[in-house]
Scaffold this motif. Structure first.
Motif: not given
Length: 311
Positions: A108, A126, A130, A133, A255, A257-261
């Motif tokens: 992040r 954000e 988002t 994701c 989703i 909350s976003f969980d980025p790679e």
């Protein structure tokens, strides 16, 4: 340091610019001197307490979660960042409408490439992550059709562009005044939600239904209505929560909350820097007008992102 602060769950017009302690960097963290901060709908819910069951706030709460700035302190165990590095990132409830904030090194937080100014950089984290994701979670593929509801908002700005870049046919909601803008983002067609029922108009244009519905506006049972625009066996994805099951075999994907790679934020920043990703700044306010920025963000239809600049 000065920051935009809520001392308790309170109306938005009671926010104040107040003195709070300057943060220090703990293990795995960096302190950033803020250049710009962007607002998101969750900021409003954190202030008023509308989301306190899912996202309880600690007070005093510094408003804002998206940031662009420079590294002012590096905490223990942090590698890859040094003093003076220009970065963009998502800081959560650490708060970004402030002179300084603290960020965690990881997916992040990213270096800011040349060619990407602080205002546009702050508008990416954000909403951009988002959108990435959401499309990843629903597995959108080239050749598929997608309806984006809420296309002129912060997440919609990126969802339309990223879906188009994947090779999808995008139908997006927009008023007549915003239709050309949304088509410039990559929408093949627009639906004026003020003039027609979005689902019925989408089905008139895509009679079998779209492969994917991305709904950034509705929540709860309202998502069941949006799902009618999907073909049987299609998918619906939303950052808000709704029914666990939908009619006609439509699969819901939520989703919260976003969980980025790793690399997602860097990729968005590179695209913005080289011009292949448009960052729409709908309104820009100086730090001294931060309270008004929040009020306008909550009360006006603003296309794209709202950013507060910090001296």
């Amino acid at each position: 340091m000065k920051a935009l602060v809520a001392t308790e769950y309170q109306p938005l017009d009671r926010l104040t610019l107040a003195d709070v302690p300057t943060p220090s960097a703990g293990p795995g963290q960096v302190v950033l001197k803020v250049e710009a901060a962007a607002l998101n709908p969750l900021d409003l819910m954190l202030v008023t307490g509308a989301a306190k069951e899912l996202y309880p706030a600690e007070h005093p709460l510094v408003v804002g979660m998206d940031v662009a700035g420079t590294v002012a302190e590096v905490g223990p165990g942090v590698t890859g960042y040094t003093l003076g590095d220009r970065v963009l990132g998502f800081v959560g409830q650490a708060g970004s409408v402030a002179e300084y904030t603290v960020a965690t090194a990881g997916p992040r937080l990213a270096h800011r490439p040349d060619g990407l100014d602080g205002v546009r950089a702050a508008a990416i984290p954000e909403s951009g992550m988002t959108a990435v994701c959401l499309l990843r979670a629903v597995g959108l593929r080239a050749g598929e059709s997608v309806l984006v509801i809420g296309a002129t908002g912060g997440i919609g700005l990126y969802a339309v562009q990223l879906a188009h870049a994947l090779g999808a046919r995008v139908v997006a909601t927009a008023t007549e005044a915003d239709a050309s803008y949304v088509r410039e983002l990559g929408a093949a067609e627009t639906v004026d939600y003020r003039a027609a029922d979005v689902v019925e108009e989408t089905l008139r244009r895509v009679p079998d239904g779209v492969d994917v519905v991305v709904d950034l506006v509705n929540r709860g049972e309202g998502l069941a209505g949006s799902a009618r625009a999907a073909l049987p066996g299609g998918r619906l994805v939303s950052p808000l929560f709704g029914p666990a099951a939908l009619d006609r075999g439509v699969t819901p994907v939520y989703i919260g909350s976003f969980d980025p790679e790793p690399g997602d934020l860097e990729d968005l920043a590179r695209r913005a820097a080289d011009g292949s990703l448009r960052v729409e700044i709908g309104a820009r306010y100086p730090f001294t007008d931060a309270v008004r920025a929040v009020a306008d963000f909550a009360g006006k239809h603003i296309r794209g992102k709202v950013v507060v600049t910090v001296p």
